[in-house]
Design a protein around this motif. Structure first.
Motif, PDB file in Angstrom:
ATOM      1  N   ALA A   1       0.711  -1.217  -0.001  1.00  0.00           N
ATOM      2  CA  ALA A   1       0.030  -0.062   0.103  1.00  0.00           C
ATOM      3  C   ALA A   1       0.779   1.208  -0.046  1.00  0.00           C
ATOM      4  CB  ALA A   1      -0.946  -0.210   1.253  1.00  0.00           C
ATOM      5  N   ARG A   2       0.659   2.019  -1.020  1.00  0.00           N
ATOM      6  CA  ARG A   2       1.649   3.220  -1.129  1.00  0.00           C
ATOM      7  C   ARG A   2       0.683   4.421  -1.795  1.00  0.00           C
ATOM      8  NH1 ARG A   2       5.318   1.103  -3.574  1.00  0.00           N
ATOM      9  NH2 ARG A   2       6.652   0.469  -1.846  1.00  0.00           N
ATOM     10  N   VAL A   3       1.158   5.543  -1.410  1.00  0.00           N
ATOM     11  CA  VAL A   3       0.519   6.785  -1.857  1.00  0.00           C
ATOM     12  C   VAL A   3       1.691   7.721  -2.241  1.00  0.00           C
ATOM     13  CG1 VAL A   3      -1.114   8.883  -1.244  1.00  0.00           C
ATOM     14  CG2 VAL A   3      -1.433   6.734  -0.300  1.00  0.00           C
ATOM     15  N   ILE A   4       1.566   8.032  -3.458  1.00  0.00           N
ATOM     16  CA  ILE A   4       2.757   9.323  -4.149  1.00  0.00           C
ATOM     17  C   ILE A   4       1.874  10.366  -4.386  1.00  0.00           C
ATOM     18  CG2 ILE A   4       4.282   9.470  -5.760  1.00  0.00           C
ATOM     19  CD1 ILE A   4       4.657   6.456  -5.969  1.00  0.00           C
ATOM     20  N   VAL A   5       2.523  11.393  -3.766  1.00  0.00           N
ATOM     21  CA  VAL A   5       1.859  12.851  -3.983  1.00  0.00           C
ATOM     22  C   VAL A   5       2.749  13.863  -4.633  1.00  0.00           C
ATOM     23  CG1 VAL A   5       0.548  14.614  -2.936  1.00  0.00           C
ATOM     24  CG2 VAL A   5       0.141  12.431  -2.124  1.00  0.00           C
ATOM     25  N   ASN A   6       2.654  14.325  -5.723  1.00  0.00           N
ATOM     26  CA  ASN A   6       3.410  15.348  -6.528  1.00  0.00           C
ATOM     27  C   ASN A   6       2.492  16.702  -5.934  1.00  0.00           C
ATOM     28  OD1 ASN A   6       4.633  17.203  -8.049  1.00  0.00           O
ATOM     29  ND2 ASN A   6       5.191  15.584  -9.464  1.00  0.00           N
ATOM     30  N   SER A   7       3.241  17.613  -5.077  1.00  0.00           N
ATOM     31  CA  SER A   7       2.500  18.662  -4.359  1.00  0.00           C
ATOM     32  C   SER A   7       2.545  19.743  -5.402  1.00  0.00           C
ATOM     33  CB  SER A   7       3.126  18.935  -3.146  1.00  0.00           C
ATOM     34  OG  SER A   7       4.679  19.176  -3.243  1.00  0.00           O
ATOM     35  N   ARG A   8       3.649  19.662  -6.404  1.00  0.00           N
ATOM     36  CA  ARG A   8       3.836  20.685  -7.378  1.00  0.00           C
ATOM     37  C   ARG A   8       2.645  20.696  -8.684  1.00  0.00           C
ATOM     38  NH1 ARG A   8       9.900  19.530  -8.899  1.00  0.00           N
ATOM     39  NH2 ARG A   8       8.742  17.366  -8.636  1.00  0.00           N
ATOM     40  N   THR A   9       2.331  19.414  -9.163  1.00  0.00           N
ATOM     41  CA  THR A   9       1.560  19.504  -9.944  1.00  0.00           C
ATOM     42  C   THR A   9       0.006  18.811  -9.576  1.00  0.00           C
ATOM     43  OG1 THR A   9       2.207  16.937 -10.364  1.00  0.00           O
ATOM     44  CG2 THR A   9       3.431  18.813 -11.719  1.00  0.00           C
ATOM     45  N   GLY A  10      -0.007  18.459  -8.414  1.00  0.00           N
ATOM     46  CA  GLY A  10      -1.357  18.103  -7.744  1.00  0.00           C
ATOM     47  C   GLY A  10      -1.786  16.872  -8.100  1.00  0.00           C
ATOM     48  N   THR A  11      -0.852  15.753  -8.549  1.00  0.00           N
ATOM     49  CA  THR A  11      -0.938  14.686  -8.871  1.00  0.00           C
ATOM     50  C   THR A  11      -0.998  13.561  -7.776  1.00  0.00           C
ATOM     51  OG1 THR A  11      -0.092  14.953 -11.269  1.00  0.00           O
ATOM     52  CG2 THR A  11      -0.458  12.582 -10.471  1.00  0.00           C
ATOM     53  N   VAL A  12      -1.870  12.699  -7.629  1.00  0.00           N
ATOM     54  CA  VAL A  12      -1.999  11.590  -6.359  1.00  0.00           C
ATOM     55  C   VAL A  12      -2.082  10.465  -7.211  1.00  0.00           C
ATOM     56  CG1 VAL A  12      -2.994  10.884  -4.545  1.00  0.00           C
ATOM     57  CG2 VAL A  12      -3.242  13.433  -5.022  1.00  0.00           C
ATOM     58  N   VAL A  13      -1.268   9.329  -6.647  1.00  0.00           N
ATOM     59  CA  VAL A  13      -1.452   8.125  -7.340  1.00  0.00           C
ATOM     60  C   VAL A  13      -1.356   7.309  -6.107  1.00  0.00           C
ATOM     61  CG1 VAL A  13      -0.075   6.204  -8.733  1.00  0.00           C
ATOM     62  CG2 VAL A  13       0.120   8.681  -9.214  1.00  0.00           C
ATOM     63  N   ILE A  14      -2.390   6.343  -6.266  1.00  0.00           N
ATOM     64  CA  ILE A  14      -2.871   5.464  -5.117  1.00  0.00           C
ATOM     65  C   ILE A  14      -2.704   4.256  -5.513  1.00  0.00           C
ATOM     66  CG2 ILE A  14      -4.635   4.973  -3.217  1.00  0.00           C
ATOM     67  CD1 ILE A  14      -5.808   8.170  -3.742  1.00  0.00           C
ATOM     68  N   SER A  15      -2.102   3.224  -4.760  1.00  0.00           N
ATOM     69  CA  SER A  15      -2.017   1.924  -5.113  1.00  0.00           C
ATOM     70  C   SER A  15      -3.274   1.172  -4.222  1.00  0.00           C
ATOM     71  CB  SER A  15      -0.801   1.175  -4.702  1.00  0.00           C
ATOM     72  OG  SER A  15      -0.553   1.226  -3.150  1.00  0.00           O
ATOM     73  N   SER A  16      -3.382  -0.288  -4.429  1.00  0.00           N
ATOM     74  CA  SER A  16      -4.585  -0.951  -3.814  1.00  0.00           C
ATOM     75  C   SER A  16      -4.293  -0.935  -2.349  1.00  0.00           C
ATOM     76  CB  SER A  16      -4.683  -2.218  -4.641  1.00  0.00           C
ATOM     77  OG  SER A  16      -3.709  -2.936  -4.634  1.00  0.00           O
ATOM     78  N   HIS A  17      -5.319  -1.539  -1.614  1.00  0.00           N
ATOM     79  CA  HIS A  17      -5.018  -1.883  -0.030  1.00  0.00           C
ATOM     80  C   HIS A  17      -4.740  -0.769   0.871  1.00  0.00           C
ATOM     81  CE1 HIS A  17      -5.420  -6.076  -1.498  1.00  0.00           C
ATOM     82  NE2 HIS A  17      -4.396  -6.028  -2.293  1.00  0.00           N
ATOM     83  N   VAL A  18      -4.997   0.561   0.216  1.00  0.00           N
ATOM     84  CA  VAL A  18      -4.745   1.433   1.224  1.00  0.00           C
ATOM     85  C   VAL A  18      -5.995   1.997   2.008  1.00  0.00           C
ATOM     86  CG1 VAL A  18      -4.122   4.236   1.206  1.00  0.00           C
ATOM     87  CG2 VAL A  18      -3.091   2.578  -0.454  1.00  0.00           C
ATOM     88  N   GLN A  19      -5.944   1.784   3.277  1.00  0.00           N
ATOM     89  CA  GLN A  19      -7.086   1.630   4.093  1.00  0.00           C
ATOM     90  C   GLN A  19      -6.588   2.957   5.362  1.00  0.00           C
ATOM     91  OE1 GLN A  19      -9.888   0.410   3.652  1.00  0.00           O
ATOM     92  NE2 GLN A  19      -9.335  -0.738   1.957  1.00  0.00           N
ATOM     93  N   VAL A  20      -7.824   3.684   5.794  1.00  0.00           N
ATOM     94  CA  VAL A  20      -7.550   4.394   6.796  1.00  0.00           C
ATOM     95  C   VAL A  20      -8.686   4.209   8.016  1.00  0.00           C
ATOM     96  CG1 VAL A  20      -8.151   7.076   7.173  1.00  0.00           C
ATOM     97  CG2 VAL A  20      -7.184   6.398   5.105  1.00  0.00           C
ATOM     98  N   THR A  21      -8.142   4.326   9.157  1.00  0.00           N
ATOM     99  CA  THR A  21      -8.946   3.754  10.211  1.00  0.00           C
ATOM    100  C   THR A  21      -9.545   5.334  10.514  1.00  0.00           C
ATOM    101  OG1 THR A  21      -6.984   4.750  11.761  1.00  0.00           O
ATOM    102  CG2 THR A  21      -7.121   2.218  11.102  1.00  0.00           C
ATOM    103  N   PRO A  22     -10.637   5.023  11.678  1.00  0.00           N
ATOM    104  CA  PRO A  22     -11.464   6.306  11.883  1.00  0.00           C
ATOM    105  C   PRO A  22     -10.580   7.607  12.493  1.00  0.00           C
ATOM    106  CG  PRO A  22     -12.563   4.291  12.690  1.00  0.00           C
ATOM    107  CD  PRO A  22     -11.152   3.972  12.151  1.00  0.00           C
TER     108      PRO A  22
END
Length: 369
Positions: A256-277
């Motif tokens: 599970a990985r999240v890649i954020v390019n803050s300059r271009t606003g691009t967000v790439v999200i892999s599978s199995h990324v979860q967030v708890t409450p």
């Protein structure tokens, strides 16, 4: 305001379609141990330049190299002369020797100036030996240099340069003179090293190979290496490897990985990324400084002088904070959509993700570039 590019759902859909269509071949997932390129490096001279070579006062090794070469060819250069060679450049020559390369085969070479030559366009590389890490000569390079860049200068010192004219390539510019010994024909197990270390992929690879061949010939040694028993005869070994490397294997899911390019606003999200409450409040603070210079005139007959007076205004605005509430099992698709709905900037998403990661609510690796 710059919007965030939501690539999560699209990327996951493509991944699902690709996984359903076909699996990856063994040759796409791993390399055979010992079957690799070997780096070669050499030194040489490029001649025939149109006045764009090394300035001998700043690159004396170019003259020394040329005089040494001429002595080997039977030409004696008087010690009283000081050649000014503007059509010669000292260069480094490097190439990759492919696995199983045989004597006489041709390989591509790259030529790069190591002096102050401005361009190698139109030059020819003289015979230069290429050596490996062991100091042995494995190839001889020579030929016309192809330069993709362009450099033009005028007498007043102005200059225009496109790409890099001080480096070029010679396709098929080196002939192999020595073969690199390989353990491929020595027998024993074939070792497949995965490009991406993963225990699940290694286990799937060994299991799939055993199932395809109908015998327990493969075993996973660790997260990278899968050992496969292979025939000792060279011909059978090549045919066996051809069969194994074309077996389709279903690799393990990526972490599970999240890649954020803050300059271009691009967000790439892999599978199995979860967030708890979790609940996140995020606001913005804007500080604006305005400079308005004013001219102050003296009164009549006061003998004063005209002065410029700076008039500065500082304005501070605090944006309204946004509260984000995430329930258990929420994925990054929902997070990005929520940030987009309130019109937040890419930097806001980065701050939210970093806060979730710090609180332990984001179960994924966060990479900000």
């Amino acid at each position: 305001m710059k919007r965030l590019l939501l690539l999560a759902g699209f990327g996951l859909a493509l991944a699902t379609i690709a996984a359903a269509a076909r699996a990856d071949r063994v040759k796409d997932l791993a390399d055979v141990a010992g079957v690799r390129n070997n780096a070669l490096i050499g030194y040489g001279l490029v001649v025939g330049l149109n006045g764009t070579g090394d300035q001998t006062t700043q690159a004396p090794f170019t003259v020394q190299s040329l005089e040494s070469m001429l002595r080997q060819l039977g030409v004696t250069v008087p010690t009283t002369t000081s050649p000014q060679l503007k059509n010669v450049a000292a260069v480094s020559v490097h190439a990759d020797l492919p696995p199983f390369a045989k004597v006489g085969q041709l390989i591509d070479v790259t030529v790069s100036s190591i002096g102050n030559a401005t361009s190698l366009r139109g030059g020819s590389l003289l015979m230069s030996p290429l050596k490996g890490a062991d100091g042995q000569t494995y190839g001889i390079a020579q030929g016309n240099v192809i330069v993709g860049g362009l450099g033009v200068s005028a007498k007043d010192g102005s200059r225009i340069s496109i790409n890099v004219p001080s480096a070029g390539r010679i396709p098929g510019g080196a002939s192999v003179e020595r073969e690199v010994k390989s353990d491929f024909a020595a027998g024993g197990d074939l070792l497949f090293n995965l490009h991406t270390p993963d225990f699940t992929t290694a286990a799937h690879t060994a299991e799939t190979i055993n199932k395809a061949l109908g015998a327990p010939v493969a075993r996973a040694m660790d997260a990278v290496t899968v050992a496969v028993k292979a025939p000792a005869d060279t011909n059978d070994r090549v045919e066996f490897l051809s069969t194994v490397e074309n077996i389709d294997v279903t690799p393990g899911d990526a972490p599970a990985r999240v890649i954020v390019n803050s300059r271009t606003g691009t967000v790439v999200i892999s599978s199995h990324v979860q967030v708890t409450p979790a609940a996140v409040a995020h606001g913005s603070l804007s500080v604006t400084i305005t400079e308005r210079p004013k001219v102050s005139q003296p009164n009549a007959f006061s003998k004063g002088t005209t002065e410029v007076v700076q008039n500065s205004t500082i304005d501070v605005k605090e944006g309204s904070g946004h509260m984000f509430v995430f329930q258990a099992g929420v994925n990054l698709d929902d997070i990005v959509r929520a940030v987009n709905q309130v019109g937040a900037a890419p930097g806001d998403l980065v701050a939210i993700l970093e806060a979730l990661k710090e609180a332990g609510a984001l179960h994924a690796e966060l990479v900000v570039i």
